[in-house]
Structure formats: structure tokens, C-alpha cells
Design a protein around this motif. Structure first.
Motif, PDB file in Angstrom:
ATOM      1  N   VAL A  26       6.323  -1.578   6.362  1.00 22.25           N
ATOM      2  CA  VAL A  26       6.252  -2.129   5.001  1.00 22.25           C
ATOM      3  C   VAL A  26       5.286  -3.305   4.940  1.00 22.25           C
ATOM      4  O   VAL A  26       4.522  -3.458   3.980  1.00 22.25           O
ATOM      5  CB  VAL A  26       7.662  -2.540   4.523  1.00 22.25           C
ATOM      6  CG1 VAL A  26       7.582  -3.333   3.229  1.00 22.25           C
ATOM      7  CG2 VAL A  26       8.538  -1.311   4.325  1.00 22.25           C
ATOM      8  N   LYS A  27       5.291  -4.142   5.977  1.00 24.20           N
ATOM      9  CA  LYS A  27       4.358  -5.278   6.012  1.00 24.20           C
ATOM     10  C   LYS A  27       2.913  -4.814   6.104  1.00 24.20           C
ATOM     11  O   LYS A  27       2.017  -5.390   5.484  1.00 24.20           O
ATOM     12  CB  LYS A  27       4.691  -6.182   7.198  1.00 24.20           C
ATOM     13  CG  LYS A  27       5.931  -7.031   7.004  1.00 24.20           C
ATOM     14  CD  LYS A  27       6.160  -7.924   8.213  1.00 24.20           C
ATOM     15  CE  LYS A  27       7.417  -8.788   8.027  1.00 24.20           C
ATOM     16  NZ  LYS A  27       7.677  -9.642   9.219  1.00 24.20           N
ATOM     17  N   LEU A  87       1.660  -1.666   5.288  1.00 24.41           N
ATOM     18  CA  LEU A  87       1.219  -0.784   4.204  1.00 24.41           C
ATOM     19  C   LEU A  87       1.489  -1.350   2.820  1.00 24.41           C
ATOM     20  O   LEU A  87       0.874  -0.912   1.852  1.00 24.41           O
ATOM     21  CB  LEU A  87       1.932   0.572   4.325  1.00 24.41           C
ATOM     22  CG  LEU A  87       1.652   1.380   5.588  1.00 24.41           C
ATOM     23  CD1 LEU A  87       2.593   2.582   5.662  1.00 24.41           C
ATOM     24  CD2 LEU A  87       0.207   1.839   5.635  1.00 24.41           C
ATOM     25  N   GLY A  88       2.418  -2.309   2.732  1.00 27.17           N
ATOM     26  CA  GLY A  88       2.864  -2.791   1.430  1.00 27.17           C
ATOM     27  C   GLY A  88       4.162  -2.101   1.037  1.00 27.17           C
ATOM     28  O   GLY A  88       4.475  -1.011   1.526  1.00 27.17           O
ATOM     29  N   LYS A  89       4.919  -2.729   0.161  1.00 23.80           N
ATOM     30  CA  LYS A  89       6.233  -2.198  -0.208  1.00 23.80           C
ATOM     31  C   LYS A  89       6.149  -0.834  -0.878  1.00 23.80           C
ATOM     32  O   LYS A  89       6.895   0.093  -0.538  1.00 23.80           O
ATOM     33  CB  LYS A  89       6.956  -3.183  -1.126  1.00 23.80           C
ATOM     34  CG  LYS A  89       7.430  -4.448  -0.424  1.00 23.80           C
ATOM     35  CD  LYS A  89       8.221  -5.330  -1.373  1.00 23.80           C
ATOM     36  CE  LYS A  89       8.712  -6.583  -0.640  1.00 23.80           C
ATOM     37  NZ  LYS A  89       9.483  -7.469  -1.543  1.00 23.80           N
ATOM     38  N   VAL A  90       5.243  -0.695  -1.841  1.00 23.93           N
ATOM     39  CA  VAL A  90       5.163   0.559  -2.607  1.00 23.93           C
ATOM     40  C   VAL A  90       4.782   1.720  -1.696  1.00 23.93           C
ATOM     41  O   VAL A  90       5.456   2.764  -1.664  1.00 23.93           O
ATOM     42  CB  VAL A  90       4.148   0.429  -3.759  1.00 23.93           C
ATOM     43  CG1 VAL A  90       3.996   1.763  -4.482  1.00 23.93           C
ATOM     44  CG2 VAL A  90       4.595  -0.665  -4.734  1.00 23.93           C
ATOM     45  N   LEU A  91       3.701   1.551  -0.934  1.00 26.56           N
ATOM     46  CA  LEU A  91       3.230   2.626  -0.064  1.00 26.56           C
ATOM     47  C   LEU A  91       4.208   2.875   1.070  1.00 26.56           C
ATOM     48  O   LEU A  91       4.436   4.030   1.469  1.00 26.56           O
ATOM     49  CB  LEU A  91       1.848   2.274   0.491  1.00 26.56           C
ATOM     50  CG  LEU A  91       1.009   3.435   1.023  1.00 26.56           C
ATOM     51  CD1 LEU A  91       0.822   4.491  -0.061  1.00 26.56           C
ATOM     52  CD2 LEU A  91      -0.333   2.934   1.517  1.00 26.56           C
ATOM     53  N   GLY A  92       4.809   1.811   1.611  1.00 21.76           N
ATOM     54  CA  GLY A  92       5.775   1.968   2.691  1.00 21.76           C
ATOM     55  C   GLY A  92       6.989   2.773   2.257  1.00 21.76           C
ATOM     56  O   GLY A  92       7.407   3.710   2.946  1.00 21.76           O
ATOM     57  N   HIS A 122      -6.667   4.925   6.397  1.00 20.20           N
ATOM     58  CA  HIS A 122      -5.955   4.086   5.431  1.00 20.20           C
ATOM     59  C   HIS A 122      -6.767   2.862   5.005  1.00 20.20           C
ATOM     60  O   HIS A 122      -6.947   2.603   3.819  1.00 20.20           O
ATOM     61  CB  HIS A 122      -4.613   3.643   6.012  1.00 20.20           C
ATOM     62  CG  HIS A 122      -3.919   2.603   5.189  1.00 20.20           C
ATOM     63  ND1 HIS A 122      -3.339   2.883   3.962  1.00 20.20           N
ATOM     64  CD2 HIS A 122      -3.719   1.266   5.403  1.00 20.20           C
ATOM     65  CE1 HIS A 122      -2.811   1.777   3.462  1.00 20.20           C
ATOM     66  NE2 HIS A 122      -3.027   0.787   4.309  1.00 20.20           N
ATOM     67  N   LYS A 162      -8.406   1.774   1.468  1.00 18.32           N
ATOM     68  CA  LYS A 162      -7.985   0.513   0.856  1.00 18.32           C
ATOM     69  C   LYS A 162      -9.192  -0.350   0.486  1.00 18.32           C
ATOM     70  O   LYS A 162      -9.232  -0.951  -0.601  1.00 18.32           O
ATOM     71  CB  LYS A 162      -7.073  -0.237   1.831  1.00 18.32           C
ATOM     72  CG  LYS A 162      -6.274  -1.364   1.206  1.00 18.32           C
ATOM     73  CD  LYS A 162      -5.300  -1.931   2.220  1.00 18.32           C
ATOM     74  CE  LYS A 162      -4.490  -3.058   1.600  1.00 18.32           C
ATOM     75  NZ  LYS A 162      -3.535  -3.634   2.574  1.00 18.32           N
ATOM     76  N   LYS A 182     -10.509  -1.598  -3.277  1.00 16.00           N
ATOM     77  CA  LYS A 182     -10.782  -3.011  -3.569  1.00 16.00           C
ATOM     78  C   LYS A 182     -12.186  -3.191  -4.121  1.00 16.00           C
ATOM     79  O   LYS A 182     -12.404  -3.950  -5.069  1.00 16.00           O
ATOM     80  CB  LYS A 182     -10.607  -3.852  -2.298  1.00 16.00           C
ATOM     81  CG  LYS A 182      -9.166  -4.142  -1.940  1.00 16.00           C
ATOM     82  CD  LYS A 182      -9.098  -5.067  -0.735  1.00 16.00           C
ATOM     83  CE  LYS A 182      -7.654  -5.402  -0.391  1.00 16.00           C
ATOM     84  NZ  LYS A 182      -7.569  -6.296   0.798  1.00 16.00           N
TER      85      LYS A 182
END
Length: 206
Positions: A147-148, A150-155, A187, A191, A195
Motif C-alpha cells: 500500500v505504501k 503503490l498507494g491506497k487506491v491501487l494497493g 508500474h 506512473k 504525471k
């Protein structure tokens, strides 16, 4: 002057001894098949002897899951090879496997008695919660890192997709891991592209 020796330097003085002791512990105390032994191997490799860090252990575990054969044996072979090459791999695998082999040969004469023993059944039932907690703890730590990174949404999305692939569709775990490994290779490139597109749009609107 005093010479201070780090853990890594002190390990190099007796690598085969510590490999043998560490892998024998995992082979003797491991219960319930390969996946349940992984937390024990992680404790020896990461926490006790610092042969590698948590990130490398997680990456090695992911790759090992895509290959055929018992996961615990593959991890033992990798650790031995990482530290002392092919001789280390042979020592590590032998130390992990031989205690169980000897115990099985020794107990084969009593296996019919033990299989019907209420005491053995109760011992197995008592150990199951411990194994479940160990696996749960390791899964939580790996999930937190995912989660850290990839981020919360993607994780959370990847957790849901992997659950569907493994439990609903019943896809082989090795195939699922290979799919996510291939995505992981691209990934950060994806990303960065997103951006750059966002920054370009902001500049155009400004």
C-alpha cells in the motif's frame, strides 16, 4: 584501537554454521507445509541473522512462488547461494530437509499408531492457530508495504483483483504472481507518464 565488527562481518566468519543452525530450526519447527514455514525462514534470514532485508525477502518470495517445487526448499537454496554460492545452497537445503527426513524414517514404524492418536490430533489442532497468526502477521506486513509503494487506491484494487483471481476464478498462484510481476516492471514508467500528462495539461490550461 578497538576494532568494531558488524553483524555482517561476524557472520562471514562462520557462515556454514549459522546457515545450518538457522535452516535446521526452520526444518524442525516448521509445521503444515511450505507456506507456513516462510515466517520462520523470514525470522532467521531477516530478523536473526540479517542475511537480507524485508524488501529483498519479499521480492525473492514472489519470484520463488512462480517456480515449480516446494517454496521453503527454494528459499533455503536461495539464502545459501546468496551467502556462499553453490556449496552454501547445498548446506542450506540439506540442513532444512534432513531433520524432517530422519524424523519421518524414524517414526514410520509408529505412523499407524500416531495417525489414530487423540493426543497427536489435539497437538495438531493446538498448533494451527499459531501458524495462522504467523502467516497473518507476515501477510499484513507485506500488504502494508504494498500500500505504501503503490498507494491506497491501487494497493486495495490489486488486493481485490488477486482475491478474485485466486479464490473466485481459481487461477494458479504462480500465474497470478507472474501477471503482477510483469505489471510491476512497468508500474513506475506508467506512473511517470501520467504525471507528465497532468503537468502538460496544467501548463496548457495556464
Amino acid at each position: 584501537m578497538l576494532n568494531f565488527i558488524t553483524k555482517e562481518e561476524s557472520f562471514l566468519k562462520k557462515p556454514y554454521m549459522e546457515l545450518t543452525i538457522g535452516m535446521m530450526r526452520t526444518g524442525i519447527l516448521g509445521f503444515g507445509g511450505g507456506p507456513s514455514v516462510i515466517p520462520l525462514i523470514r525470522h532467521e534470514a531477516v530478523s536473526r541473522y540479517h542475511w537480507l532485508d524485508d524488501d529483498e525477502f519479499g521480492e525473492t518470495l514472489a519470484i520463488a512462488n512462480t517456480l515449480p517445487g516446494p517454496i521453503a526448499t527454494k528459499m533455503a537454496a536461495y539464502l545459501g547461494y546468496k551467502l556462499k554460492g553453490w556449496p552454501g545452497a547445498l548446506v542450506s537445503v540439506a540442513a532444512h530437509v534432513l531433520p524432517s527426513c530422519f524424523a519421518m524414517v524414524f517414526l514410520i514404524a509408529f505412523i499407524n499408531v500416531l495417525s489414530n492418536s487423540a493426543m497427536i490430533s489435539n497437538m495438531i489442532a493446538a498448533v494451527m492457530p499459531v501458524v495462522a497468526v504467523m502467516l497473518g502477521q507476515m501477510a499484513y506486513e507485506f500488504g502494508e508495504k504494498a500500500v505504501k509503494g503503490l498507494g491506497k487506491v491501487l494497493g486495495i484494487t490489486f488486493f481485490a483483483i488477486s482475491f478474485l483471481l485466486l479464490r473466485v476464478i481459481s487461477l494458479h498462484p504462480g500465474i497470478v504472481i507472474m501477471i503482477f510481476l510483469i505489471y510491476g516492471a512497468f508500474h513506475f514508467k506508467l506512473k511517470d507518464r501520467l504525471k507528465n500528462k497532468k503537468t502538460d495539461r496544467k501548463e496548457e490550461s495556464a
